[in-house]
Scaffold this active site. Sequence first.
Site, PDB file in Angstrom:
ATOM      1  N   LYS A 122      87.340  76.742-104.135  1.00 20.36           N
ATOM      2  CA  LYS A 122      86.864  75.445-104.308  1.00 20.36           C
ATOM      3  C   LYS A 122      87.683  74.774-105.369  1.00 20.36           C
ATOM      4  O   LYS A 122      88.344  73.597-104.928  1.00 20.36           O
ATOM      5  CB  LYS A 122      85.492  75.436-105.129  1.00 20.36           C
ATOM      6  CG  LYS A 122      84.523  75.575-103.942  1.00 20.36           C
ATOM      7  CD  LYS A 122      84.180  74.780-103.058  1.00 20.36           C
ATOM      8  CE  LYS A 122      83.374  75.240-101.855  1.00 20.36           C
ATOM      9  NZ  LYS A 122      83.218  74.416-100.544  1.00 20.36           N
TER      10      LYS A 122
ATOM     11  N   SER B 210      82.239  71.932-106.089  1.00 22.17           N
ATOM     12  CA  SER B 210      81.239  72.524-106.945  1.00 22.17           C
ATOM     13  C   SER B 210      81.466  72.445-108.228  1.00 22.17           C
ATOM     14  O   SER B 210      82.660  72.520-108.810  1.00 22.17           O
ATOM     15  CB  SER B 210      81.305  74.122-106.414  1.00 22.17           C
ATOM     16  OG  SER B 210      80.298  74.646-107.299  1.00 22.17           O
TER      17      SER B 210
ATOM     18  N   TYR C 287      85.414  82.634-104.332  1.00 19.02           N
ATOM     19  CA  TYR C 287      84.610  81.596-103.841  1.00 19.02           C
ATOM     20  C   TYR C 287      84.717  80.526-104.694  1.00 19.02           C
ATOM     21  O   TYR C 287      85.272  79.469-104.251  1.00 19.02           O
ATOM     22  CB  TYR C 287      82.993  81.988-103.764  1.00 19.02           C
ATOM     23  CG  TYR C 287      82.361  80.754-103.493  1.00 19.02           C
ATOM     24  CD1 TYR C 287      82.363  79.964-102.301  1.00 19.02           C
ATOM     25  CD2 TYR C 287      81.676  79.784-104.527  1.00 19.02           C
ATOM     26  CE1 TYR C 287      81.689  78.552-102.216  1.00 19.02           C
ATOM     27  CE2 TYR C 287      80.964  78.802-104.395  1.00 19.02           C
ATOM     28  CZ  TYR C 287      81.203  78.062-103.155  1.00 19.02           C
ATOM     29  OH  TYR C 287      80.382  76.822-103.169  1.00 19.02           O
TER      30      TYR C 287
END
Length: 338
Positions: A153, A124, A149
């Site tokens: 990544k 991302s 989160y």
Amino acid sequence: MAILVTGGTGYIGSHTVVELVQSGNDVVILDNLSNSDERVLGRLKEITGRDITFYKGDIRDRGIFEEIFAKEKIDSVIHFAGLKAVGESVSKPWEYYDNNITGTLTMLDEMRKHGVKNIIFSSSSTVYGDPDQVPVTEESPKKACTNPYGWTKSMLEQILTDMHTADSEWNVVLLRYFNPIGAHKSGRIGENPDGIPNNLMPYITQVAVGKLKELSVFGDDYDTRDGTGVRDYIHVVDLAKGHVAALKKLEPGSGLSIYNLGTGTGYSVLEIVRTFEEVNGVKIPYVIKGRRAGDIAENYASPKKAKEELGWVAENGIREMCEDSWRWQKNNPGGYAD
Ligand code: NAD
Ligand code: UFG
């Protein structure tokens, strides 16, 4: 040989399955349905004319990989499975690290045990944090993330990089997505969030369909054209095609590759609202609220590397993204339950 698509019944995964099948690939889906609906499989059949092999299971479960690798001929994995709600990750960090990190580590160990060392990973633009300069290139520094989160990544990118460093048989593609919106032109598959949406476009479409009263615009005092946040929105079908293009970087000896998948153009929240209203002929009432914690002013990609090395460019503009998001929502106000 087939491609194992984890998270293949989810939003980006389902669109990618369509593009993979339509470009002649065999696909096997693994998903635990924690954030998707099994009825997607029927819609995928309508679109592609094919029954897609589906395993219901969790990436933290070694047994499901033993079963899949024994029964199917898998040579690569496109790995979408993971939890993705930024706000929820702040209140449930353990669940996010367990699902995304433990899950991926389990999968990688099973992959290497079975000699499958080709992976495309859903990363991302969040790994760039609050960038010093836009557009961001793949060489822009990775920065501190503002939520668990984002850290999953960033950490998984590092883990995959280290796996490749230790064993050069691994071919790894890290795809850094910008902001996927839109839906398949058929209006049969699309984004189907559970509960109140966190992201801009599903919130707008739910206002348009009458499920939500008005959009809250999070901040109009950023240093941007109109004070609202600017992002690089990319049509989910273009994003899906980026995965098909990235398959060539799984050929033997390709090593580690990183690509931004974005359009290179940023739009503000109010530009999205106005475009959505104009192309679809619906009104989106909104109120200006304070900034949302953790948000940045502006982020958009340089998609140059993906164009040069993969021959991939996003083809749909913001008008098509707004049209296609609306077609999906309008035709499926209750998601896959309709
Ligand atoms: P999604 O929630 O629609 O899809 C993820 C899928 O993974 C779901 O179908 C879910 O049921 C499944 N899943 C979750 N945990 C699992 C587990 N432990 N085992 C098996 N299946 C599991 O999300 P999406 O928008 O399609 O995102 C796909 C990937 O792309 C995710 O990794 C996400 O973090 C990443 N990504 C998404 C965005 C975005 O804005 N949508 C942006 C950047 C990166
Ligand atoms: N926004 C609103 N109101 C809303 C929702 C969003 O004004 O109800 C604004 C945000 O403040 C931001 C823009 O719309 O300026 C886009 O917000 P999104 O939540 O749609 O997207 P983000 O850029 O914040 O983050 C998303 C994913 C992240 C991912 C990132 C890049 O949620 O997980 O895109 O891919 F990392």
